[in-house]
Design an enzyme around this catalytic site. Structure first.
Site, PDB file in Angstrom:
ATOM      1  N   THR A 127      86.535  76.145  -5.053  1.00 15.50           N
ATOM      2  CA  THR A 127      86.646  77.872  -5.035  1.00 15.50           C
ATOM      3  C   THR A 127      85.187  78.197  -4.767  1.00 15.50           C
ATOM      4  O   THR A 127      84.676  79.037  -4.363  1.00 15.50           O
ATOM      5  CB  THR A 127      87.336  78.292  -5.983  1.00 15.50           C
ATOM      6  OG1 THR A 127      88.583  77.663  -5.975  1.00 15.50           O
ATOM      7  CG2 THR A 127      87.225  79.831  -5.889  1.00 15.50           C
ATOM      8  N   SER A 155      90.982  74.452   1.501  1.00 14.49           N
ATOM      9  CA  SER A 155      91.874  75.666   1.421  1.00 14.49           C
ATOM     10  C   SER A 155      91.351  77.149   0.844  1.00 14.49           C
ATOM     11  O   SER A 155      91.634  78.067   1.088  1.00 14.49           O
ATOM     12  CB  SER A 155      93.089  75.315   0.733  1.00 14.49           C
ATOM     13  OG  SER A 155      92.781  74.770  -0.478  1.00 14.49           O
ATOM     14  N   LYS A 156      90.183  76.616  -0.246  1.00 12.81           N
ATOM     15  CA  LYS A 156      89.837  77.884  -0.834  1.00 12.81           C
ATOM     16  C   LYS A 156      88.792  78.674  -0.167  1.00 12.81           C
ATOM     17  O   LYS A 156      88.571  79.820  -0.648  1.00 12.81           O
ATOM     18  CB  LYS A 156      88.974  77.180  -2.290  1.00 12.81           C
ATOM     19  CG  LYS A 156      89.713  76.530  -3.069  1.00 12.81           C
ATOM     20  CD  LYS A 156      90.940  77.356  -3.839  1.00 12.81           C
ATOM     21  CE  LYS A 156      91.803  76.408  -4.574  1.00 12.81           C
ATOM     22  NZ  LYS A 156      92.525  77.242  -5.442  1.00 12.81           N
ATOM     23  N   ASP A 157      88.285  78.341   0.977  1.00  7.85           N
ATOM     24  CA  ASP A 157      87.844  79.363   1.947  1.00  7.85           C
ATOM     25  C   ASP A 157      88.604  80.585   2.279  1.00  7.85           C
ATOM     26  O   ASP A 157      88.303  81.830   2.261  1.00  7.85           O
ATOM     27  CB  ASP A 157      87.648  78.946   3.244  1.00  7.85           C
ATOM     28  CG  ASP A 157      86.339  77.878   3.411  1.00  7.85           C
ATOM     29  OD1 ASP A 157      85.760  77.759   2.199  1.00  7.85           O
ATOM     30  OD2 ASP A 157      85.989  77.274   4.317  1.00  7.85           O
ATOM     31  N   ALA A 191      88.692  82.854  -1.055  1.00 11.49           N
ATOM     32  CA  ALA A 191      87.474  83.472  -1.127  1.00 11.49           C
ATOM     33  C   ALA A 191      87.081  84.459  -0.261  1.00 11.49           C
ATOM     34  O   ALA A 191      86.710  85.663  -0.715  1.00 11.49           O
ATOM     35  CB  ALA A 191      86.061  82.249  -1.019  1.00 11.49           C
TER      36      ALA A 191
END
Ligand code: PMP
Length: 344
Positions: free
Chosen positions: A79, A47-49, A52
């Site tokens: 992340t 999910s951190k895409d 970012a």
């Protein structure tokens, strides 16, 4: 954002629009229907895409970032991977201060993606000069032309999920979602997603998942920081020893705590029953579903969405290693069932 039947100009175009998949077995005895938002379908496998890309593009729009500048962050790994990936495509240098609790696989991946990695001790307080917060802050002060992403204290972390994850879940469930269950680390995922969903329907119940050893649940209940809640635990990315401003506590109805051991067994059970190879916190999220179901939280008409934040491949030396499970005391006896002895 990802679209069907299209050639993409870079992996960045594949971020978001992740699938929502029905859970068919692991929740079959519970009242209600359960759907997993599988964030490992992002190109950086988590999910951190989303944050970012969103945070870097907001900095570009505001003229804060110039080509060749440096992206700095503290991260439990995901992340960092996403920032390293976005930095490669967009031409930035990526410098990461990570916790020693992170799996060696994650650290090797970050290095492979071109990031410069500083490994900092996990069990020191946040204001200790050796903590990954302090190391990142120092690097940011020392380097001209650097941006500190600061995901735990960045409102844009919430906004990223408000604009993407929240809207996607609302559309994918055709507005029929009744509950959102999500792990809370920075709190960005649950807060941004909840904010969007509650704007559409204020009756949607939002339940955060927290770790034993974290202060988040107690803070939500009392609005006071209780240091007695803090002790070391195993799960990465879940819970915290400080109060992140990227958590909007008002959007969350309640928190539930899960143990390292239950979450580990449940992560393995998701693979065995649903054929989904997901990370440790996905196990924590489904463990929360079990506890909530047991407590009578759900009714037959409910449509519950649970976030699966990342992919199982990042935990091969941890939750998916029988040796690691044995070392934690998570098996009742030395466990060798998965080792097939081949006879010639
Ligand atoms: N699961 C994993 C594996 C994570 O890395 C994180 C982020 N730290 C989370 C869950 C929680 O997401 P958030 O930071 O948006 O609360």
């Amino acid at each position: 954002m990802k679209q069907e039947n299209k050639v993409y100009s870079s992996v960045l175009d594949l971020i978001g629009n992740t699938p929502l998949v029905k859970l068919n077995r692991i929740t079959s005895k519970f009242k209600g229907d359960f759907y997993a938002k599988i964030e490992s379908f992002n190109p950086g496998h988590s999910s951190k895409d989303r944050i970012a890309l969103y945070i870097i593009e907001q900095a570009e729009k505001q003229g804060i970032l110039k080509p060749g500048d440096t992206i700095i962050e503290t991260t439990s790994g995901n992340t960092g991977f996403s920032l390293a990936m976005v930095s490669i495509i967009k031409g930035y240098e990526c410098v990461l201060a990570v916790s020693s609790k992170s799996s060696p696989d994650k650290i090797d991946m970050l290095k492979t993606m071109g990031a410069k990695v500083y490994v900092c001790p996990a069990h020191v307080s946040a204001d200790d000069p050796r903590s990954y917060y302090e190391v990142a802050k120092r690097l940011h002060e020392e380097r001209k032309g650097s941006v500190y992403i600061n995901q735990y204290f960045n409102q844009l972390n919430i906004d990223a999920h408000y604009h993407s994850t929240g809207a996607e879940i609302w559309n994918q469930t055709e507005g029929k979602i009744t509950h959102l269950v999500a792990c809370s680390g920075t709190g960005g995922t649950i807060s941004g997603t909840a904010k969007y969903l509650k704007e559409q329907n204020p009756n949607i119940k939002v339940i955060g998942v927290d770790a034993f050893g974290s202060v988040i649940k107690k803070y939500h209940e009392t609005r006071e920081f209780d240091a007695n809640e803090i002790y070391p635990y195993r799960i990465e990315g879940l819970g915290k020893n400080l109060i992140p401003t990227a958590t909007d506590f008002d959007t969350i109805d309640e928190f539930i705590k899960v143990t390292d051991e239950d979450s580990a067994h449940t992560a393995r059970e998701i693979a065995r029953t649903e054929g989904m190879f997901v990370g440790y916190t996905s196990g924590a999220a489904v463990q929360a579903l079990k506890q909530l179901s047991e407590a009578g939280e759900f009714k037959n008409s409910d449509k519950v969405v649970v976030i699966f934040p990342d992919h199982g491949s990042r935990y091969m030396s941890k939750v998916y290693s029988d040796k690691w499970m044995n070392d934690q005391g998570f098996f009742d006896s030395i466990h060798e069932e998965s080792i097939q002895k081949v006879q010639y």
